[in-house]
Design an enzyme around this catalytic site. Structure first.
Site, PDB file in Angstrom:
ATOM      1  CB  VAL A   1     -52.370 -38.007  45.996  1.00 38.96           C
ATOM      2  CG1 VAL A   1     -52.979 -39.084  46.886  1.00 38.96           C
ATOM      3  CG2 VAL A   1     -52.381 -36.653  46.704  1.00 38.96           C
ATOM      4  CB  SER A   2     -47.283 -36.234  47.926  1.00 39.95           C
ATOM      5  OG  SER A   2     -46.514 -36.201  46.752  1.00 39.95           O
ATOM      6  CB  ALA A   3     -47.427 -38.897  52.544  1.00 36.41           C
TER       7      ALA A   3
END
Length: 211
Positions: free
Chosen positions: A62-64
């Site tokens: 999951v992206s930052a």
């Protein structure tokens, strides 16, 4: 409501605003509203509000939060937009997008069946009306086209033609593009299917699967 998580989420948003990642009040409120800890594996929950990518299994991340916020601002969804997401992952980015558009206006495609199952369960449990299906994101989701906007959370060599074709004239597509060197690219779709390209910072996303 878990006060600790709520306070951590608020602190995360304030950090992102101070560092210039998030300026739009709607995007800030969306990030405040979505409980990121609910979308990540239990072993990652203590890091849910750290500004970094987290593993969600199946060799995916999951992206930052700063990247989710930046992408949402760049895509700039209007209040009545229908949005296509390619790369559901755990469902967190889709939930943030859903906070900025009407209920039922986000459609998401994910290549990995296990991620689809978990994302559907989490999104449903949290009350999000987001349609998620298993499929090859290179094909988009033509049954619900045209979309006002689309974005990819995985990196193709170039934005697939079917996705461009499924976004209306005047719409936007945001994607990390490239293999060894990736850049965040915004395409504005013109009449006749031509696009105008704007390139932003270098990024690093998982490669797009399928194709």
């Amino acid at each position: 409501m878990n006060t600790t998580h709520t306070e951590a989420r608020e602190a995360m948003v304030e950090r992102l605003r101070r560092r210039g990642y998030v300026d739009d009040d709607r995007v800030a409120e969306a990030l405040r509203s979505v409980p990121r800890h609910e979308f990540v594996p239990e072993g990652q929950r203590s890091n849910a509000y750290a500004d970094r990518p987290l593993s969600i299994g199946s060799d995916q991340t999951v992206s930052a939060p700063h990247m989710v916020g930046m992408m949402t601002e760049l895509l700039d969804p209007a209040l009545d937009d229908r949005v296509l997401e390619v790369g559901t992952g755990c469902g967190y980015h889709a939930a943030v997008t859903a906070e900025t558009v009407p209920e039922g206006h986000v459609y998401s495609v994910e290549y990995v069946q296990g991620l689809v199952d978990r994302a559907r369960e989490t999104l449903s449990r949290l009350g999000y009306d987001i349609r998620v299906r298993t499929g090859d994101g290179h094909e988009g989701w033509p049954e619900h086209a045209p979309y006002d906007a689309a974005y990819l959370t995985c990196a193709p060599e170039e934005v697939p033609d079917p996705i461009v074709e499924q976004v209306r004239a005047g719409g936007r597509i945001l994607a990390p593009v490239g293999s060894v060197r990736q850049e965040l690219v915004l395409l504005r779709v013109r009449s006749g299917g031509d696009t105008e390209r704007e390139t932003f910072a270098g990024v690093r996303f998982v490669p797009m699967q399928g194709g």
